[in-house]
Design a protein around this motif. Structure first.
Motif, PDB file in Angstrom:
ATOM      1  N   ARG A  30       0.853  -1.188   0.000  1.00  0.00           N
ATOM      2  CA  ARG A  30       0.000   0.000   0.000  1.00  0.00           C
ATOM      3  C   ARG A  30       0.889   1.237   0.000  1.00  0.00           C
ATOM      4  O   ARG A  30       1.792   1.369   0.821  1.00  0.00           O
ATOM      5  CB  ARG A  30      -0.903   0.012   1.221  1.00  0.00           C
ATOM      6  N   GLU A  32       0.801   5.302   0.251  1.00  0.00           N
ATOM      7  CA  GLU A  32      -0.034   6.445   0.617  1.00  0.00           C
ATOM      8  C   GLU A  32       0.595   7.703   0.048  1.00  0.00           C
ATOM      9  O   GLU A  32       1.809   7.872   0.077  1.00  0.00           O
ATOM     10  CB  GLU A  32      -0.164   6.546   2.133  1.00  0.00           C
ATOM     11  N   GLU A  62      -9.040   6.242  -5.312  1.00  0.00           N
ATOM     12  CA  GLU A  62      -7.917   5.318  -5.173  1.00  0.00           C
ATOM     13  C   GLU A  62      -7.779   4.413  -6.395  1.00  0.00           C
ATOM     14  O   GLU A  62      -6.675   4.104  -6.830  1.00  0.00           O
ATOM     15  CB  GLU A  62      -8.066   4.461  -3.912  1.00  0.00           C
TER      16      GLU A  62
END
Length: 93
Positions: A30, A32, A62
């Motif tokens: 992931r 960010e 996203e």
């Protein structure tokens, strides 16, 4: 991608089997990031346009960022991007 093979030995009248590939499953990573409010609003408008074209599909900001990132990696690997580092540095300024 590394290819790993397992050697299978057979004895007697059995025929040798082909080597089987040993695969490893990688966990997704992931990432960010922060984007400016103006860019997020542009993404939301784009999502609204997509929804009008494909109401059955649900996209989020996203999802769009993931598609853009995957496209960037694909074009980078194929060498179709020029001055990548310079372009990234200009955007970060």
């Amino acid at each position: 991608m590394d290819r790993k093979f397992i050697q299978i030995s057979a004895y007697g009248d059995q025929e040798e089997e082909e080597p089987q590939r040993k695969t490893s499953v990688k966990k997704p990573v992931r990432i960010e990031c922060k984007i400016k409010r103006k860019q997020a609003l542009r993404l939301e408008v784009m999502l609204s346009d997509i929804e009008e074209l494909e109401p059955a599909r649900i996209f989020q900001v996203e999802d769009v960022l993931q598609i853009i990132y995957c496209d960037f990696i694909y074009r980078y690997k194929n060498g179709s991007l020029k001055n990548v580092l310079e372009s990234i540095m200009n955007r970060l300024r």
